[in-house]
Design a protein around this motif. Structure first.
Motif, PDB file in Angstrom:
ATOM      1  N   SER A 176       0.827  -1.212   0.000  1.00  0.00           N
ATOM      2  CA  SER A 176       0.000   0.000   0.000  1.00  0.00           C
ATOM      3  C   SER A 176       0.860   1.260   0.000  1.00  0.00           C
ATOM      4  N   PHE A 177       1.929   1.225   0.766  1.00  0.00           N
ATOM      5  CA  PHE A 177       2.834   2.380   0.810  1.00  0.00           C
ATOM      6  C   PHE A 177       3.498   2.608  -0.549  1.00  0.00           C
ATOM      7  N   ALA A 178       3.977   1.543  -1.178  1.00  0.00           N
ATOM      8  CA  ALA A 178       4.656   1.677  -2.472  1.00  0.00           C
ATOM      9  C   ALA A 178       3.712   2.193  -3.550  1.00  0.00           C
ATOM     10  N   VAL A 179       2.477   1.686  -3.564  1.00  0.00           N
ATOM     11  CA  VAL A 179       1.511   2.146  -4.558  1.00  0.00           C
ATOM     12  C   VAL A 179       1.175   3.619  -4.346  1.00  0.00           C
ATOM     13  N   ALA A 180       1.033   4.021  -3.094  1.00  0.00           N
ATOM     14  CA  ALA A 180       0.711   5.422  -2.816  1.00  0.00           C
ATOM     15  C   ALA A 180       1.858   6.350  -3.196  1.00  0.00           C
ATOM     16  N   VAL A 181       3.096   5.913  -2.972  1.00  0.00           N
ATOM     17  CA  VAL A 181       4.243   6.729  -3.390  1.00  0.00           C
ATOM     18  C   VAL A 181       4.257   6.900  -4.906  1.00  0.00           C
ATOM     19  N   GLY A 182       4.027   5.806  -5.617  1.00  0.00           N
ATOM     20  CA  GLY A 182       3.973   5.897  -7.074  1.00  0.00           C
ATOM     21  C   GLY A 182       2.863   6.810  -7.559  1.00  0.00           C
ATOM     22  N   TYR A 183       1.705   6.743  -6.906  1.00  0.00           N
ATOM     23  CA  TYR A 183       0.612   7.632  -7.285  1.00  0.00           C
ATOM     24  C   TYR A 183       0.978   9.084  -7.011  1.00  0.00           C
ATOM     25  N   GLY A 184       1.652   9.347  -5.898  1.00  0.00           N
ATOM     26  CA  GLY A 184       2.056  10.713  -5.586  1.00  0.00           C
ATOM     27  C   GLY A 184       3.100  11.257  -6.540  1.00  0.00           C
ATOM     28  N   VAL A 185       3.918  10.381  -7.108  1.00  0.00           N
ATOM     29  CA  VAL A 185       4.913  10.817  -8.084  1.00  0.00           C
ATOM     30  C   VAL A 185       4.268  11.112  -9.432  1.00  0.00           C
ATOM     31  N   VAL A 186       3.308  10.285  -9.847  1.00  0.00           N
ATOM     32  CA  VAL A 186       2.732  10.390 -11.195  1.00  0.00           C
ATOM     33  C   VAL A 186       1.623  11.432 -11.259  1.00  0.00           C
TER      34      VAL A 186
ATOM     35  N   VAL B 250      -2.922  -1.655 -12.539  1.00  0.00           N
ATOM     36  CA  VAL B 250      -2.409  -0.327 -12.189  1.00  0.00           C
ATOM     37  C   VAL B 250      -1.024  -0.103 -12.786  1.00  0.00           C
ATOM     38  N   ALA B 251      -0.153  -1.098 -12.668  1.00  0.00           N
ATOM     39  CA  ALA B 251       1.202  -0.946 -13.194  1.00  0.00           C
ATOM     40  C   ALA B 251       1.205  -0.793 -14.709  1.00  0.00           C
ATOM     41  N   ALA B 252       0.425  -1.637 -15.403  1.00  0.00           N
ATOM     42  CA  ALA B 252       0.407  -1.584 -16.865  1.00  0.00           C
ATOM     43  C   ALA B 252      -0.212  -0.289 -17.378  1.00  0.00           C
ATOM     44  N   SER B 253      -1.313   0.135 -16.784  1.00  0.00           N
ATOM     45  CA  SER B 253      -1.974   1.354 -17.259  1.00  0.00           C
ATOM     46  C   SER B 253      -1.138   2.596 -16.962  1.00  0.00           C
ATOM     47  N   THR B 254      -0.481   2.632 -15.815  1.00  0.00           N
ATOM     48  CA  THR B 254       0.356   3.786 -15.490  1.00  0.00           C
ATOM     49  C   THR B 254       1.564   3.864 -16.414  1.00  0.00           C
ATOM     50  N   GLY B 255       2.174   2.718 -16.691  1.00  0.00           N
ATOM     51  CA  GLY B 255       3.306   2.725 -17.616  1.00  0.00           C
ATOM     52  C   GLY B 255       2.901   3.085 -19.029  1.00  0.00           C
ATOM     53  N   ALA B 256       1.701   2.652 -19.445  1.00  0.00           N
ATOM     54  CA  ALA B 256       1.242   2.958 -20.798  1.00  0.00           C
ATOM     55  C   ALA B 256       0.888   4.427 -20.973  1.00  0.00           C
ATOM     56  N   CYS B 257       0.636   5.136 -19.877  1.00  0.00           N
ATOM     57  CA  CYS B 257       0.345   6.573 -19.986  1.00  0.00           C
ATOM     58  C   CYS B 257       1.512   7.332 -20.617  1.00  0.00           C
ATOM     59  N   ALA B 258       2.725   6.832 -20.419  1.00  0.00           N
ATOM     60  CA  ALA B 258       3.892   7.522 -20.975  1.00  0.00           C
ATOM     61  C   ALA B 258       3.936   7.459 -22.491  1.00  0.00           C
ATOM     62  N   ILE B 259       3.281   6.476 -23.095  1.00  0.00           N
ATOM     63  CA  ILE B 259       3.313   6.330 -24.555  1.00  0.00           C
ATOM     64  C   ILE B 259       1.942   6.590 -25.175  1.00  0.00           C
ATOM     65  N   ALA B 260       1.039   7.203 -24.417  1.00  0.00           N
ATOM     66  CA  ALA B 260      -0.283   7.521 -24.959  1.00  0.00           C
ATOM     67  C   ALA B 260      -0.133   8.543 -26.085  1.00  0.00           C
ATOM     68  N   ALA B 261      -0.791   8.278 -27.207  1.00  0.00           N
ATOM     69  CA  ALA B 261      -0.658   9.150 -28.389  1.00  0.00           C
ATOM     70  C   ALA B 261      -1.737  10.219 -28.447  1.00  0.00           C
ATOM     71  N   THR B 262      -2.859  10.012 -27.790  1.00  0.00           N
ATOM     72  CA  THR B 262      -3.955  10.976 -27.822  1.00  0.00           C
ATOM     73  C   THR B 262      -4.489  11.193 -26.405  1.00  0.00           C
ATOM     74  N   TYR B 263      -5.288  12.243 -26.269  1.00  0.00           N
ATOM     75  CA  TYR B 263      -5.909  12.525 -24.973  1.00  0.00           C
ATOM     76  C   TYR B 263      -6.892  11.419 -24.593  1.00  0.00           C
ATOM     77  N   GLY B 264      -7.621  10.886 -25.564  1.00  0.00           N
ATOM     78  CA  GLY B 264      -8.566   9.813 -25.276  1.00  0.00           C
ATOM     79  C   GLY B 264      -7.889   8.572 -24.723  1.00  0.00           C
ATOM     80  N   GLN B 265      -6.734   8.220 -25.289  1.00  0.00           N
ATOM     81  CA  GLN B 265      -5.995   7.068 -24.773  1.00  0.00           C
ATOM     82  C   GLN B 265      -5.545   7.303 -23.335  1.00  0.00           C
ATOM     83  N   LEU B 266      -5.080   8.507 -23.043  1.00  0.00           N
ATOM     84  CA  LEU B 266      -4.646   8.822 -21.682  1.00  0.00           C
ATOM     85  C   LEU B 266      -5.802   8.740 -20.704  1.00  0.00           C
TER      86      LEU B 266
END
Length: 198
Positions: free
Chosen positions: A20-30, A86-102
Protein backbone atom coordinates in the motif's frame (compact mmCIF):
# COMPACT_ATOMS: atom_id res chain seq x y z
CA UNK A 1 0.35 -12.02 37.72
CA UNK A 2 0.02 -12.98 34.09
CA UNK A 3 1.49 -10.88 31.32
CA UNK A 4 -0.26 -10.71 28.00
CA UNK A 5 2.05 -11.13 25.03
CA UNK A 6 1.26 -9.35 21.79
CA UNK A 7 0.84 -11.87 18.97
CA UNK A 8 3.39 -11.64 16.19
CA UNK A 9 2.02 -10.35 12.91
CA UNK A 10 2.34 -12.63 9.89
CA UNK A 11 4.69 -11.64 7.09
CA UNK A 12 1.76 -11.32 4.70
CA UNK A 13 0.35 -8.42 6.71
CA UNK A 14 3.61 -6.47 6.56
CA UNK A 15 3.82 -7.21 2.84
CA UNK A 16 0.33 -5.78 2.31
CA UNK A 17 1.18 -2.67 4.31
CA UNK A 18 4.41 -2.18 2.35
CA UNK A 19 2.52 -2.70 -0.91
CA UNK A 20 0.00 0.00 0.00
CA UNK A 21 2.83 2.38 0.81
CA UNK A 22 4.66 1.68 -2.47
CA UNK A 23 1.51 2.15 -4.56
CA UNK A 24 0.71 5.42 -2.82
CA UNK A 25 4.24 6.73 -3.39
CA UNK A 26 3.97 5.90 -7.07
CA UNK A 27 0.61 7.63 -7.28
CA UNK A 28 2.06 10.71 -5.59
CA UNK A 29 4.91 10.82 -8.08
CA UNK A 30 2.73 10.39 -11.20
CA UNK A 31 -0.42 12.35 -10.32
CA UNK A 32 1.07 15.89 -10.29
CA UNK A 33 2.43 15.59 -13.84
CA UNK A 34 -0.69 14.07 -15.42
CA UNK A 35 -2.46 17.41 -16.04
CA UNK A 36 0.70 18.73 -17.73
CA UNK A 37 0.83 15.62 -19.89
CA UNK A 38 -2.82 16.06 -20.83
CA UNK A 39 -2.25 19.75 -21.65
CA UNK A 40 0.40 18.73 -24.17
CA UNK A 41 -2.43 17.34 -26.34
CA UNK A 42 -3.91 20.83 -26.65
CA UNK A 43 -6.99 20.29 -24.46
CA UNK A 44 -8.59 22.74 -22.07
CA UNK A 45 -7.73 23.05 -18.37
CA UNK A 46 -10.98 21.30 -17.44
CA UNK A 47 -10.19 18.36 -19.71
CA UNK A 48 -6.65 18.17 -18.31
CA UNK A 49 -8.02 18.06 -14.76
CA UNK A 50 -10.42 15.29 -15.76
CA UNK A 51 -7.43 12.96 -16.09
CA UNK A 52 -7.05 12.99 -12.32
CA UNK A 53 -10.80 12.86 -11.71
CA UNK A 54 -11.21 9.81 -13.98
CA UNK A 55 -9.06 7.72 -11.63
CA UNK A 56 -11.15 8.63 -8.57
CA UNK A 57 -14.44 8.29 -10.45
CA UNK A 58 -13.67 4.76 -11.56
CA UNK A 59 -12.68 3.81 -8.03
CA UNK A 60 -16.12 4.94 -6.88
CA UNK A 61 -18.08 3.31 -9.69
CA UNK A 62 -16.19 0.00 -9.74
CA UNK A 63 -16.14 -0.60 -5.96
CA UNK A 64 -19.24 -2.89 -5.88
CA UNK A 65 -17.96 -4.95 -8.81
CA UNK A 66 -14.54 -5.29 -7.15
CA UNK A 67 -16.19 -6.82 -4.10
CA UNK A 68 -17.92 -9.32 -6.38
CA UNK A 69 -14.55 -10.24 -7.94
CA UNK A 70 -13.08 -10.79 -4.49
CA UNK A 71 -15.92 -13.17 -3.60
CA UNK A 72 -15.57 -15.06 -6.87
CA UNK A 73 -11.77 -15.26 -7.33
CA UNK A 74 -10.47 -14.74 -3.80
CA UNK A 75 -8.36 -11.99 -2.28
CA UNK A 76 -4.94 -12.98 -3.61
CA UNK A 77 -5.82 -13.31 -7.33
CA UNK A 78 -7.86 -10.10 -7.22
CA UNK A 79 -5.04 -8.28 -5.45
CA UNK A 80 -2.47 -9.45 -8.01
CA UNK A 81 -4.64 -8.64 -11.02
CA UNK A 82 -5.42 -5.20 -9.62
CA UNK A 83 -1.75 -4.40 -9.10
CA UNK A 84 -0.91 -5.55 -12.62
CA UNK A 85 -3.66 -3.37 -14.09
CA UNK A 86 -2.41 -0.33 -12.19
CA UNK A 87 1.20 -0.95 -13.19
CA UNK A 88 0.41 -1.58 -16.87
CA UNK A 89 -1.97 1.35 -17.26
CA UNK A 90 0.36 3.79 -15.49
CA UNK A 91 3.31 2.72 -17.62
CA UNK A 92 1.24 2.96 -20.80
CA UNK A 93 0.35 6.57 -19.99
CA UNK A 94 3.89 7.52 -20.97
CA UNK A 95 3.31 6.33 -24.56
CA UNK A 96 -0.28 7.52 -24.96
CA UNK A 97 -0.66 9.15 -28.39
CA UNK A 98 -3.96 10.98 -27.82
CA UNK A 99 -5.91 12.53 -24.97
CA UNK A 100 -8.57 9.81 -25.28
CA UNK A 101 -6.00 7.07 -24.77
CA UNK A 102 -4.65 8.82 -21.68
CA UNK A 103 -8.15 9.17 -20.24
CA UNK A 104 -8.95 5.50 -20.82
CA UNK A 105 -5.66 4.39 -19.27
CA UNK A 106 -6.23 6.45 -16.13
CA UNK A 107 -9.76 5.05 -15.84
CA UNK A 108 -8.33 1.53 -16.11
CA UNK A 109 -5.86 2.42 -13.37
CA UNK A 110 -8.77 3.39 -11.12
CA UNK A 111 -10.38 0.01 -11.73
CA UNK A 112 -7.19 -1.83 -10.82
CA UNK A 113 -6.70 0.35 -7.76
CA UNK A 114 -10.17 -0.53 -6.50
CA UNK A 115 -9.54 -4.23 -7.03
CA UNK A 116 -6.28 -4.41 -5.10
CA UNK A 117 -7.38 -2.08 -2.29
CA UNK A 118 -10.56 -4.03 -1.54
CA UNK A 119 -8.71 -7.34 -1.84
CA UNK A 120 -6.00 -6.03 0.51
CA UNK A 121 -8.62 -5.03 3.07
CA UNK A 122 -10.17 -8.50 2.92
CA UNK A 123 -6.77 -10.15 3.35
CA UNK A 124 -5.91 -7.94 6.31
CA UNK A 125 -9.15 -8.83 8.06
CA UNK A 126 -8.70 -12.54 7.41
CA UNK A 127 -5.01 -12.76 8.36
CA UNK A 128 -4.91 -10.36 11.30
CA UNK A 129 -5.47 -11.59 14.85
CA UNK A 130 -8.93 -10.72 16.12
CA UNK A 131 -7.70 -8.38 18.85
CA UNK A 132 -5.38 -6.48 16.48
CA UNK A 133 -7.59 -5.94 13.45
CA UNK A 134 -8.29 -2.32 14.29
CA UNK A 135 -4.62 -1.53 14.82
CA UNK A 136 -3.58 -3.30 11.63
CA UNK A 137 -6.25 -1.50 9.60
CA UNK A 138 -4.91 1.80 10.92
CA UNK A 139 -1.36 0.76 9.96
CA UNK A 140 -2.52 0.05 6.44
CA UNK A 141 -4.41 3.33 6.11
CA UNK A 142 -1.50 5.30 7.58
CA UNK A 143 0.98 3.70 5.18
CA UNK A 144 -1.19 4.63 2.19
CA UNK A 145 -1.62 8.23 3.35
CA UNK A 146 2.07 8.56 4.19
CA UNK A 147 3.02 7.27 0.75
CA UNK A 148 0.69 9.79 -0.86
CA UNK A 149 2.37 12.58 1.09
CA UNK A 150 5.92 11.46 0.34
CA UNK A 151 5.35 10.79 -3.36
CA UNK A 152 5.52 14.41 -4.60
CA UNK A 153 8.42 15.08 -2.24
CA UNK A 154 10.33 12.11 -3.65
CA UNK A 155 9.81 13.50 -7.15
CA UNK A 156 11.18 16.93 -6.18
CA UNK A 157 14.10 15.35 -4.34
CA UNK A 158 14.97 13.33 -7.43
CA UNK A 159 15.09 16.52 -9.47
CA UNK A 160 17.40 18.15 -6.92
CA UNK A 161 19.68 15.13 -6.92
CA UNK A 162 19.90 15.24 -10.72
CA UNK A 163 20.70 18.95 -10.67
CA UNK A 164 23.30 18.50 -7.94
CA UNK A 165 24.89 15.63 -9.85
CA UNK A 166 25.12 17.74 -13.00
CA UNK A 167 26.74 20.62 -11.09
CA UNK A 168 29.25 18.30 -9.45
CA UNK A 169 30.08 16.81 -12.85
CA UNK A 170 30.72 20.24 -14.34
CA UNK A 171 32.83 21.37 -11.41
CA UNK A 172 34.84 18.18 -11.54
CA UNK A 173 35.76 18.53 -15.20
CA UNK A 174 36.06 22.30 -15.49
CA UNK A 175 39.42 22.61 -13.61
CA UNK A 176 40.82 19.69 -15.58
CA UNK A 177 40.14 21.47 -18.84
CA UNK A 178 41.74 24.70 -17.63
CA UNK A 179 44.83 22.97 -16.35
CA UNK A 180 45.52 20.85 -19.39
CA UNK A 181 47.97 22.45 -21.81
CA UNK A 182 48.84 21.56 -25.30
CA UNK A 183 52.25 19.92 -25.57
CA UNK A 184 54.95 22.13 -27.01
CA UNK A 185 57.00 21.12 -29.97
CA UNK A 186 60.81 21.06 -29.81
CA UNK A 187 61.13 24.31 -31.82
CA UNK A 188 58.70 26.15 -29.54
CA UNK A 189 60.57 24.92 -26.49
CA UNK A 190 63.95 26.12 -27.85
CA UNK A 191 62.45 29.51 -28.74
CA UNK A 192 61.01 29.91 -25.26
CA UNK A 193 64.40 29.04 -23.70
CA UNK A 194 66.28 31.55 -25.89
CA UNK A 195 63.86 34.42 -25.15
CA UNK A 196 63.88 33.77 -21.42
CA UNK A 197 65.88 36.51 -19.59
CA UNK A 198 69.11 35.36 -18.03
Amino acid sequence: MTTQTTPRLPFEIWALIAGSFAVAVGYGVVAPVLPQLASSFGVSITAASAIVSAFAAMRLVFAPAAGWFVNKWGERPTYTIGLLIVAASTGACAIAATYGQLLVLRAAGGIGSTMFSIAATGLLIRLAPVKMRGRISSYNAASFLLGGLLGPGARRRRRKLRAAGAVRLLLRHAPCRSRTRRPRSAAQHDAAVQTRPR
